[in-house]
Design a protein around this motif. Structure first.
Motif, mmCIF file in Angstrom:
data_model
loop_
_atom_site.group_PDB
_atom_site.id
_atom_site.type_symbol
_atom_site.label_atom_id
_atom_site.label_comp_id
_atom_site.label_asym_id
_atom_site.label_seq_id
_atom_site.Cartn_x
_atom_site.Cartn_y
_atom_site.Cartn_z
ATOM 1 N N VAL A 27 -69.932 -29.851 44.087
ATOM 2 C CA VAL A 27 -68.555 -30.018 44.556
ATOM 3 C C VAL A 27 -68.124 -31.469 44.350
ATOM 4 C CG1 VAL A 27 -68.795 -28.177 46.267
ATOM 5 C CG2 VAL A 27 -69.307 -30.547 46.925
ATOM 6 N N LYS A 28 -66.877 -31.745 44.665
ATOM 7 C CA LYS A 28 -66.369 -33.106 44.607
ATOM 8 C C LYS A 28 -66.779 -33.861 45.877
ATOM 9 C CE LYS A 28 -62.332 -31.814 41.835
ATOM 10 N NZ LYS A 28 -60.848 -31.758 41.766
ATOM 11 N N PRO A 29 -66.857 -35.198 45.815
ATOM 12 C CA PRO A 29 -67.222 -35.967 47.020
ATOM 13 C C PRO A 29 -66.321 -35.671 48.215
ATOM 14 C CG PRO A 29 -67.368 -37.365 45.076
ATOM 15 C CD PRO A 29 -66.774 -36.055 44.617
ATOM 16 N N ALA A 30 -65.029 -35.439 47.966
ATOM 17 C CA ALA A 30 -64.123 -35.145 49.078
ATOM 18 C C ALA A 30 -64.538 -33.867 49.806
ATOM 19 C CB ALA A 30 -62.692 -35.023 48.562
ATOM 20 N N THR A 31 -65.094 -32.910 49.056
ATOM 21 C CA THR A 31 -65.521 -31.660 49.679
ATOM 22 C C THR A 31 -66.726 -31.875 50.575
ATOM 23 O OG1 THR A 31 -64.726 -30.486 47.727
ATOM 24 C CG2 THR A 31 -66.160 -29.263 49.201
ATOM 25 N N VAL A 32 -67.573 -32.848 50.225
ATOM 26 C CA VAL A 32 -68.729 -33.158 51.072
ATOM 27 C C VAL A 32 -68.254 -33.563 52.464
ATOM 28 C CG1 VAL A 32 -70.716 -34.683 51.385
ATOM 29 C CG2 VAL A 32 -70.142 -33.828 49.103
ATOM 30 N N TYR A 33 -67.197 -34.381 52.524
ATOM 31 C CA TYR A 33 -66.671 -34.807 53.828
ATOM 32 C C TYR A 33 -65.963 -33.663 54.547
ATOM 33 C CZ TYR A 33 -67.960 -39.522 52.518
ATOM 34 O OH TYR A 33 -68.688 -40.634 52.153
ATOM 35 N N ALA A 34 -65.451 -32.704 53.757
ATOM 36 C CA ALA A 34 -64.873 -31.511 54.392
ATOM 37 C C ALA A 34 -65.966 -30.699 55.086
ATOM 38 C CB ALA A 34 -64.162 -30.658 53.343
ATOM 39 N N TYR A 35 -67.159 -30.639 54.451
ATOM 40 C CA TYR A 35 -68.289 -29.974 55.092
ATOM 41 C C TYR A 35 -68.657 -30.676 56.406
ATOM 42 C CZ TYR A 35 -69.309 -27.199 50.853
ATOM 43 O OH TYR A 35 -69.248 -26.319 49.804
ATOM 44 N N VAL A 36 -68.570 -32.011 56.406
ATOM 45 C CA VAL A 36 -68.884 -32.773 57.613
ATOM 46 C C VAL A 36 -67.883 -32.456 58.716
ATOM 47 C CG1 VAL A 36 -69.056 -35.107 58.595
ATOM 48 C CG2 VAL A 36 -70.004 -34.628 56.322
ATOM 49 N N SER A 37 -66.597 -32.403 58.359
ATOM 50 C CA SER A 37 -65.561 -32.141 59.377
ATOM 51 C C SER A 37 -65.673 -30.744 59.961
ATOM 52 C CB SER A 37 -64.171 -32.350 58.766
ATOM 53 O OG SER A 37 -63.913 -31.368 57.763
ATOM 54 N N ARG A 38 -66.234 -29.796 59.170
ATOM 55 C CA ARG A 38 -66.402 -28.427 59.672
ATOM 56 C C ARG A 38 -67.740 -28.226 60.376
ATOM 57 N NH1 ARG A 38 -63.951 -26.934 54.476
ATOM 58 N NH2 ARG A 38 -66.027 -26.453 53.616
ATOM 59 N N GLY A 39 -68.523 -29.292 60.473
ATOM 60 C CA GLY A 39 -69.791 -29.197 61.177
ATOM 61 C C GLY A 39 -70.918 -28.609 60.358
ATOM 62 N N GLN A 40 -70.723 -28.488 59.019
ATOM 63 C CA GLN A 40 -71.750 -27.898 58.168
ATOM 64 C C GLN A 40 -72.729 -28.935 57.648
ATOM 65 O OE1 GLN A 40 -68.457 -25.864 55.835
ATOM 66 N NE2 GLN A 40 -70.040 -24.277 55.681
ATOM 67 N N LEU A 41 -72.375 -30.199 57.729
ATOM 68 C CA LEU A 41 -73.248 -31.299 57.327
ATOM 69 C C LEU A 41 -73.135 -32.414 58.360
ATOM 70 C CD1 LEU A 41 -72.909 -31.964 53.471
ATOM 71 C CD2 LEU A 41 -74.927 -31.181 54.705
ATOM 72 N N THR A 42 -74.218 -33.179 58.481
ATOM 73 C CA THR A 42 -74.220 -34.346 59.373
ATOM 74 C C THR A 42 -74.346 -35.607 58.525
ATOM 75 O OG1 THR A 42 -75.334 -33.037 61.062
ATOM 76 C CG2 THR A 42 -75.362 -35.428 61.332
ATOM 77 N N SER A 43 -73.439 -36.546 58.704
ATOM 78 C CA SER A 43 -73.471 -37.796 57.939
ATOM 79 C C SER A 43 -73.924 -38.947 58.834
ATOM 80 C CB SER A 43 -72.088 -38.105 57.356
ATOM 81 O OG SER A 43 -71.180 -38.383 58.400
ATOM 82 N N ARG A 44 -74.441 -39.966 58.185
ATOM 83 C CA ARG A 44 -74.847 -41.175 58.907
ATOM 84 C C ARG A 44 -74.354 -42.384 58.119
ATOM 85 N NH1 ARG A 44 -81.019 -41.607 60.248
ATOM 86 N NH2 ARG A 44 -81.167 -42.564 58.172
ATOM 87 N N ARG A 45 -73.700 -43.270 58.807
ATOM 88 C CA ARG A 45 -73.141 -44.461 58.153
ATOM 89 C C ARG A 45 -74.275 -45.358 57.672
ATOM 90 N NH1 ARG A 45 -68.262 -45.202 55.870
ATOM 91 N NH2 ARG A 45 -67.787 -47.441 55.692
ATOM 92 N N ASP A 46 -74.202 -45.722 56.412
ATOM 93 C CA ASP A 46 -75.213 -46.612 55.839
ATOM 94 C C ASP A 46 -75.002 -48.022 56.397
ATOM 95 O OD1 ASP A 46 -76.882 -48.162 54.289
ATOM 96 O OD2 ASP A 46 -76.504 -47.015 52.461
ATOM 97 N N PRO A 47 -76.020 -48.580 57.113
ATOM 98 C CA PRO A 47 -75.817 -49.907 57.719
ATOM 99 C C PRO A 47 -75.698 -51.027 56.692
ATOM 100 C CG PRO A 47 -78.108 -49.192 57.950
ATOM 101 C CD PRO A 47 -77.340 -48.030 57.394
ATOM 102 N N VAL A 48 -76.187 -50.812 55.477
ATOM 103 C CA VAL A 48 -76.133 -51.854 54.450
ATOM 104 C C VAL A 48 -74.889 -51.690 53.575
ATOM 105 C CG1 VAL A 48 -77.319 -52.901 52.498
ATOM 106 C CG2 VAL A 48 -78.647 -52.069 54.455
ATOM 107 N N GLY A 49 -74.743 -50.472 53.018
ATOM 108 C CA GLY A 49 -73.606 -50.215 52.146
ATOM 109 C C GLY A 49 -72.376 -49.818 52.939
ATOM 110 N N ARG A 50 -71.367 -49.326 52.207
ATOM 111 C CA ARG A 50 -70.114 -48.936 52.857
ATOM 112 C C ARG A 50 -69.961 -47.426 53.009
ATOM 113 N NH1 ARG A 50 -65.653 -52.811 49.793
ATOM 114 N NH2 ARG A 50 -66.564 -54.835 50.434
ATOM 115 N N GLY A 51 -70.851 -46.669 52.369
ATOM 116 C CA GLY A 51 -70.702 -45.222 52.400
ATOM 117 C C GLY A 51 -71.543 -44.571 53.479
#
Length: 420
Positions: A27-51
């Protein structure tokens, strides 16, 4: 071995960037964040980078799940299984074969012509199906070996298996080969049934071939016309249980004889092909007792449904029943059975006005009127529907293999459990 909590080694788990997760999911990167907003994926902020980063195991599991879901037939709005098809549409108390009103098509054309239309979208006037001699001989020998008490669906299943063995090209799933098999199989199924009346010599319309397998009475043009109409009306009815079984088998690339065998197996259920037998016996009893009221009362007292009434796809009368009743009025001997059927509908409507006649009741009028046994409706239904099963198999052969593979929703005890 004890299972650790999922967060026990969080620091050691493999992480993926947004771009890597998107590539794995397709999928496109934007869709990955859509999965996060729907609770299908859990993201963690990278303390070094910006993503953000994502647990590789969680992304891989989501990828497997989405691939399984993509392989399934789509679900309809009501949550039921839905399969894309261009064969039969049922809508607004009517049904169409490839966009043409099915009742009008059946009224104007023979069973074989309607079958060809369903298979190819081309109307072949005057087409006849003929069983090859070796295939018919094999089917008849096999059916003759069955016990006397074997039912019509037993005989048809055995005949289909024998016909398959007699066709060394049965594994060719090209459209031309499948249609060639179908044109041979259907008359073979008919010819393998035991003769009840005087057998007809030579070839003729399928209804003419089937008549002597259903009744000992002499065929007359009007009765044959009704039988042919019934065959054409019953060719297909969207995804009935037997048709779904056929599509599952075709999805696994089973040959056409095997998919027909799958349909015949599902058809034997009392809620599908055997319903006409119950309606036949009810009509005989109504005629003998002189009215429907005591017969309907007996069914209700015993907690049984009144056979031949109601259909989940139609609010009013089943259009197949309407067409058959109209044609049966021209058959003089159908008078008593027609009157009995109308009495059943009227008696039941006094308390259940939403119940209307379905095709099983109309078939029962035909079988009772023509001196056929109670199980004749099953033979008629199975032979007719074989053409529809072939149409669905042809369609399924063009789809992705094994797409009819749903995932089970496991609700048993979670592993691990001790060995019993």
């Amino acid at each position: 071995m004890d299972h650790e909590a999922p967060d026990a080694h969080r620091g050691e788990e493999r992480r993926l960037t947004t771009r890597q997760a998107a590539e794995l999911l397709g999928v496109k990167p934007a869709t990955v964040y859509a999965y996060v907003s729907r609770g299908q994926l859990t993201s963690r902020r990278d303390p070094v980078g910006r993503g953000s980063s994502f647990a590789a195991q969680e992304v891989e599991e989501l990828a497997r799940r989405t691939r399984r879901e993509a392989a399934l037939p789509q679900a309809a709005a009501g949550g039921e299984l839905a399969v894309r098809t261009a064969i039969t549409l049922i809508e607004d108390d009517r049904y169409w074969y490839r966009g043409v009103d099915a009742t009008e098509l059946a009224a104007r054309h023979s069973y074989e012509e309607v079958a060809e239309w369903l298979w190819t979208g081309v109307l072949r006037h005057g087409v006849r199906f003929e069983a090859p001699a070796p295939m018919l001989a094999a089917a008849r020998r096999t059916v003759a070996a069955l016990p006397e008490h074997a039912g019509p669906l037993d005989r048809l299943r055995v005949a289909a298996a024998a016909a398959a063995v007699a066709d060394p090209l049965r594994f060719d799933l090209s459209e031309e080969a499948v249609l060639g098999s179908a044109r041979c199989l259907i008359p073979t199924l008919v010819g393998a049934l035991p003769v009840v009346g005087r057998a007809h010599r030579g070839t003729g319309p399928l209804a003419w071939q089937l008549w002597s397998r259903l009744t000992a009475r002499e065929a007359d043009p009007v009765a044959l016309d009704v039988l042919d109409l019934a065959l054409a009306l019953l060719i297909d009815h969207d995804l009935a249980a037997s048709t779904l079984a056929v599509r599952v088998a075709a999805s696994a690339r089973a040959h056409p004889y095997a998919v027909v065998s799958a349909g015949l197996g599902a058809l034997e259920g009392p809620l599908h092909g055997a319903a006409g037998r119950l309606a036949h016996r009810m009509l005989v009893e109504v005629v003998e007792r002189g009215g429907a009221a005591p017969v309907v009362a007996d069914h209700l007292r015993a907690g049984r449904r009144v056979p031949g009434l109601g259909h989940r796809l139609y609010r009013g009368e089943d259009p197949r029943a309407t067409a058959l009743f109209a044609r049966l009025t021209a058959l003089p001997q159908a008078g008593p059975a027609l009157a009995a059927a109308r009495d059943v509908v009227a008696t039941t409507a006094a308390r259940r006005p939403g119940l209307h006649a379905n095709v099983d009741l109309a078939l029962a009028v035909l079988t009772v009127s023509c001196g056929m046994p109670a199980e004749a409706g099953e033979s008629l239904f199975a032979v007719a529907r074989t053409a529809g099963w072939i149409a669905h198999a042809l369609e399924e052969y063009q789809e992705r293999p094994l797409r009819m593979r749903p995932s089970g929703l496991y609700h048993g005890p979670r592993p691990p459990r001790p060995m019993p």
